[in-house]
Design an enzyme around this catalytic site. Structure first.
Site, PDB file in Angstrom:
ATOM      1  N   PHE A 200      11.805  14.569  10.679  1.00 27.41           N
ATOM      2  CA  PHE A 200      10.585  13.752  10.837  1.00 27.41           C
ATOM      3  C   PHE A 200      10.745  12.799  12.032  1.00 27.41           C
ATOM      4  O   PHE A 200       9.830  12.618  12.821  1.00 27.41           O
ATOM      5  CB  PHE A 200      10.356  12.883   9.606  1.00 27.41           C
ATOM      6  CG  PHE A 200       9.747  13.586   8.425  1.00 27.41           C
ATOM      7  CD1 PHE A 200       9.397  14.927   8.485  1.00 27.41           C
ATOM      8  CD2 PHE A 200       9.510  12.898   7.239  1.00 27.41           C
ATOM      9  CE1 PHE A 200       8.835  15.575   7.394  1.00 27.41           C
ATOM     10  CE2 PHE A 200       8.950  13.533   6.139  1.00 27.41           C
ATOM     11  CZ  PHE A 200       8.620  14.870   6.218  1.00 27.41           C
TER      12      PHE A 200
ATOM     13  N   HIS B 144       3.595  -0.945   3.868  1.00 31.00           N
ATOM     14  CA  HIS B 144       2.923   0.330   3.574  1.00 31.00           C
ATOM     15  C   HIS B 144       4.014   1.389   3.393  1.00 31.00           C
ATOM     16  O   HIS B 144       4.741   1.698   4.335  1.00 31.00           O
ATOM     17  CB  HIS B 144       2.006   0.693   4.754  1.00 31.00           C
ATOM     18  CG  HIS B 144       1.281   1.992   4.584  1.00 31.00           C
ATOM     19  ND1 HIS B 144       0.092   2.108   3.899  1.00 31.00           N
ATOM     20  CD2 HIS B 144       1.569   3.249   5.021  1.00 31.00           C
ATOM     21  CE1 HIS B 144      -0.336   3.359   3.931  1.00 31.00           C
ATOM     22  NE2 HIS B 144       0.552   4.081   4.606  1.00 31.00           N
TER      23      HIS B 144
ATOM     24  N   GLU C 135       1.194   5.530   0.622  1.00 27.03           N
ATOM     25  CA  GLU C 135       0.591   6.715   1.247  1.00 27.03           C
ATOM     26  C   GLU C 135       1.042   7.983   0.517  1.00 27.03           C
ATOM     27  O   GLU C 135       2.224   8.130   0.193  1.00 27.03           O
ATOM     28  CB  GLU C 135       1.022   6.754   2.719  1.00 27.03           C
ATOM     29  CG  GLU C 135       0.415   7.915   3.469  1.00 27.03           C
ATOM     30  CD  GLU C 135       0.659   7.798   4.967  1.00 27.03           C
ATOM     31  OE1 GLU C 135       0.464   6.712   5.545  1.00 27.03           O
ATOM     32  OE2 GLU C 135       1.060   8.823   5.555  1.00 27.03           O
TER      33      GLU C 135
ATOM     34  N   SER D 298       0.863  -1.182   0.000  1.00 28.35           N
ATOM     35  CA  SER D 298       0.000   0.000   0.000  1.00 28.35           C
ATOM     36  C   SER D 298       0.897   1.228   0.000  1.00 28.35           C
ATOM     37  O   SER D 298       2.047   1.171   0.453  1.00 28.35           O
ATOM     38  CB  SER D 298      -0.957  -0.003   1.194  1.00 28.35           C
ATOM     39  OG  SER D 298      -0.258  -0.229   2.398  1.00 28.35           O
TER      40      SER D 298
ATOM     41  N   ASP E 105      -2.351  15.520  15.485  1.00 25.60           N
ATOM     42  CA  ASP E 105      -1.617  16.400  16.406  1.00 25.60           C
ATOM     43  C   ASP E 105      -2.111  17.815  16.185  1.00 25.60           C
ATOM     44  O   ASP E 105      -2.247  18.251  15.043  1.00 25.60           O
ATOM     45  CB  ASP E 105      -0.116  16.352  16.107  1.00 25.60           C
ATOM     46  CG  ASP E 105       0.466  14.985  16.397  1.00 25.60           C
ATOM     47  OD1 ASP E 105       0.315  14.518  17.541  1.00 25.60           O
ATOM     48  OD2 ASP E 105       1.047  14.386  15.478  1.00 25.60           O
TER      49      ASP E 105
HETATM   50  P1  FAD Z   1      -3.851   7.671  19.607  1.00 27.17           P
HETATM   51  O1  FAD Z   1      -3.970   6.248  19.273  1.00 27.17           O
HETATM   52  O2  FAD Z   1      -5.054   8.363  20.142  1.00 27.17           O
HETATM   53  O3  FAD Z   1      -2.642   7.831  20.638  1.00 27.17           O
HETATM   54  C1  FAD Z   1      -2.085   9.102  20.931  1.00 27.17           C
HETATM   55  C2  FAD Z   1      -1.406   9.069  22.295  1.00 27.17           C
HETATM   56  O4  FAD Z   1      -2.391   8.996  23.312  1.00 27.17           O
HETATM   57  C3  FAD Z   1      -0.490   7.863  22.521  1.00 27.17           C
HETATM   58  O5  FAD Z   1       0.595   8.292  23.310  1.00 27.17           O
HETATM   59  C4  FAD Z   1      -1.376   6.887  23.297  1.00 27.17           C
HETATM   60  O6  FAD Z   1      -0.608   5.996  24.114  1.00 27.17           O
HETATM   61  C5  FAD Z   1      -2.190   7.843  24.147  1.00 27.17           C
HETATM   62  N1  FAD Z   1      -3.532   7.344  24.465  1.00 27.17           N
HETATM   63  C6  FAD Z   1      -4.385   6.700  23.645  1.00 27.17           C
HETATM   64  N2  FAD Z   1      -5.528   6.411  24.295  1.00 27.17           N
HETATM   65  C7  FAD Z   1      -5.396   6.893  25.549  1.00 27.17           C
HETATM   66  C8  FAD Z   1      -6.247   6.927  26.697  1.00 27.17           C
HETATM   67  N3  FAD Z   1      -7.478   6.402  26.661  1.00 27.17           N
HETATM   68  N4  FAD Z   1      -5.769   7.508  27.821  1.00 27.17           N
HETATM   69  C9  FAD Z   1      -4.516   8.050  27.868  1.00 27.17           C
HETATM   70  N5  FAD Z   1      -3.678   8.061  26.799  1.00 27.17           N
HETATM   71  C10 FAD Z   1      -4.119   7.492  25.674  1.00 27.17           C
HETATM   72  N6  FAD Z   1      -1.301  12.690  11.481  1.00 27.17           N
HETATM   73  C11 FAD Z   1      -2.065  13.573  10.815  1.00 27.17           C
HETATM   74  O7  FAD Z   1      -2.298  14.687  11.303  1.00 27.17           O
HETATM   75  N7  FAD Z   1      -2.615  13.280   9.592  1.00 27.17           N
HETATM   76  C12 FAD Z   1      -2.423  12.078   9.001  1.00 27.17           C
HETATM   77  O8  FAD Z   1      -2.932  11.834   7.905  1.00 27.17           O
HETATM   78  C13 FAD Z   1      -1.620  11.095   9.687  1.00 27.17           C
HETATM   79  N8  FAD Z   1      -1.430   9.854   9.179  1.00 27.17           N
HETATM   80  C14 FAD Z   1      -0.729   8.917   9.887  1.00 27.17           C
HETATM   81  C15 FAD Z   1      -0.621   7.620   9.390  1.00 27.17           C
HETATM   82  C16 FAD Z   1       0.076   6.645  10.096  1.00 27.17           C
HETATM   83  C17 FAD Z   1       0.163   5.243   9.543  1.00 27.17           C
HETATM   84  C18 FAD Z   1       0.714   6.975  11.329  1.00 27.17           C
HETATM   85  C19 FAD Z   1       1.507   5.937  12.090  1.00 27.17           C
HETATM   86  C20 FAD Z   1       0.603   8.257  11.837  1.00 27.17           C
HETATM   87  C21 FAD Z   1      -0.129   9.244  11.140  1.00 27.17           C
HETATM   88  N9  FAD Z   1      -0.294  10.545  11.637  1.00 27.17           N
HETATM   89  C22 FAD Z   1      -1.063  11.461  10.948  1.00 27.17           C
HETATM   90  C23 FAD Z   1       0.341  10.941  12.893  1.00 27.17           C
HETATM   91  C24 FAD Z   1      -0.601  10.752  14.099  1.00 27.17           C
HETATM   92  O9  FAD Z   1      -1.731  11.569  13.969  1.00 27.17           O
HETATM   93  C25 FAD Z   1       0.199  11.136  15.347  1.00 27.17           C
HETATM   94  O10 FAD Z   1       1.199  10.183  15.591  1.00 27.17           O
HETATM   95  C26 FAD Z   1      -0.622  11.400  16.602  1.00 27.17           C
HETATM   96  O11 FAD Z   1       0.255  11.985  17.571  1.00 27.17           O
HETATM   97  C27 FAD Z   1      -1.231  10.165  17.228  1.00 27.17           C
HETATM   98  O12 FAD Z   1      -2.258   9.666  16.513  1.00 27.17           O
HETATM   99  P2  FAD Z   1      -2.887   8.225  16.885  1.00 27.17           P
HETATM  100  O13 FAD Z   1      -4.036   8.040  16.005  1.00 27.17           O
HETATM  101  O14 FAD Z   1      -1.834   7.209  16.903  1.00 27.17           O
HETATM  102  O15 FAD Z   1      -3.347   8.561  18.386  1.00 27.17           O
END
Ligand code: FAD
Length: 276
Positions: free
Chosen positions: A207, A257, A9, A7, A100
């Site tokens: 990055f 990916h 991105e 895949s 973020d």
């Molecule tokens: P989460 O899974 O919500 O985790 C974020 C943090 O919160 C972690 O430290 C986790 O341990 C903690 N956490 C989770 N749940 C809880 C809880 N219930 N209580 C306390 N702490 C908790 N960013 C963008 O802006 N746009 C994009 O298109 C984008 N694409 C991405 C694609 C991939 C494959 C990856 C790996 C990252 C991407 N990112 C993107 C970056 C991502 O948005 C950031 O890494 C962001 O900081 C975390 O997103 P997440 O969905 O992993 O968050």
């Protein structure tokens, strides 16, 4: 037929030049027959239209195109509207993230974590969307502890994710250990390694600093020593990332990916060397 699912991105281009480049990249990468492509989304909706336009254009090529969607800084209402729009265009695949907040941008929004976004999508849209979530073999930079991060990852999957894509890494053992630990927590969805081709030293270091991925010292030192010699950086980067992918493919990972950064050359070269 590729022995392993690929895949790719992309990010939504902001200029005509960027759009032309992306079209050329796509034309070069689609013959590799990716299982799907995905398009990033700026937190707070900053690329909302660009993400949609890019996904729709890619879907016209007959490829499964998945928009990313981040929940931070957004209301449920605005997320629902975006998801409804995707559904109205027949899009059935999504990468669900927290995102973020850009510095200085205030409110967290109604959903604090990706797990809450996954639950929201399942509650409102049932099984319409296939959902991918993010995983961090070297742990998310804000996580309280590796254990806590793993548990949060498992929570996201249990909320209804179908599959996961990892942050990029250069240490295959971190990935293997993460997958083993996730299995022990009952995670049984595919965890697909995210692969970052190396083409630019300063960009890679920037990055990696932001996302918490470790560039091994020996790799960083060698890349740094090439200075402005881009060909040497690309050639060494190709060796390092191909070796990593080979180890992963040999271990029968569920897919690869690629973070293409809208360029085709490095991804194509790696896949070529792997015989994919
Ligand atoms: P989460 O899974 O919500 O985790 C974020 C943090 O919160 C972690 O430290 C986790 O341990 C903690 N956490 C989770 N749940 C809880 C809880 N219930 N209580 C306390 N702490 C908790 N960013 C963008 O802006 N746009 C994009 O298109 C984008 N694409 C991405 C694609 C991939 C494959 C990856 C790996 C990252 C991407 N990112 C993107 C970056 C991502 O948005 C950031 O890494 C962001 O900081 C975390 O997103 P997440 O969905 O992993 O968050």
């Amino acid at each position: 037929m590729n022995p392993i699912e690929l895949s790719f991105e992309f990010f939504p281009p902001k200029t005509q030049e960027g759009l032309d480049k992306l079209r050329a990249t796509r034309a070069q990468l689609l013959p590799l027959k990716p299982k799907f492509v995905s398009v990033t989304f700026g937190a707070g909706g900053s690329t909302q239209q660009g993400t949609l336009d890019t996904v729709l254009e890619m879907a016209k090529d007959g490829v499964d195109a998945a928009p990313h969607l981040s929940c931070i800084g957004s209301s449920k209402e605005s997320l629902r509207a975006i998801l409804n729009e995707y559904r109205s265009h027949g899009i059935r695949h999504i990468v669900a993230l927290r995102g973020d907040l850009p510095s200085g941008m205030g409110e967290v929004g109604e959903l604090r974590y990706a797990s809450e976004l996954v639950s929201f999508i399942r509650a409102e849209f049932g099984d319409w969307f296939r959902i991918e979530v993010a995983a961090y073999p070297e742990y998310h930079p804000q996580s309280r502890s590796p254990r806590h991060d793993l548990e949060n990852f498992a929570r996201k999957v249990k909320a209804g994710a179908n599959s996961a894509i990892t942050q990029y890494f250069f240490n295959a053992d971190a990935y293997f250990r993460f997958v083993d630990d996730a299995h022990k927590l009952g995670v049984d969805v595919p965890i697909v390694p995210g692969i970052m081709p190396i083409t630019n030293f300063s960009q890679l270091m920037r990055f990696s600093e932001m996302c918490g991925a470790e560039v091994p010292r020996w790799v960083a030192k060698r890349l740094e020593s090439f200075g402005d010699d881009r060909d040497a950086i690309r050639a060494f980067g190709l060796d390092v990332v191909t070796d990593l992918c080979r180890r992963l493919v040999d271990a029968k990972v569920p897919g690869l990916h690629f973070y293409t950064l809208n360029g085709a050359a490095a991804t194509k070269a790696i896949c070529g060397r792997l015989g994919l």
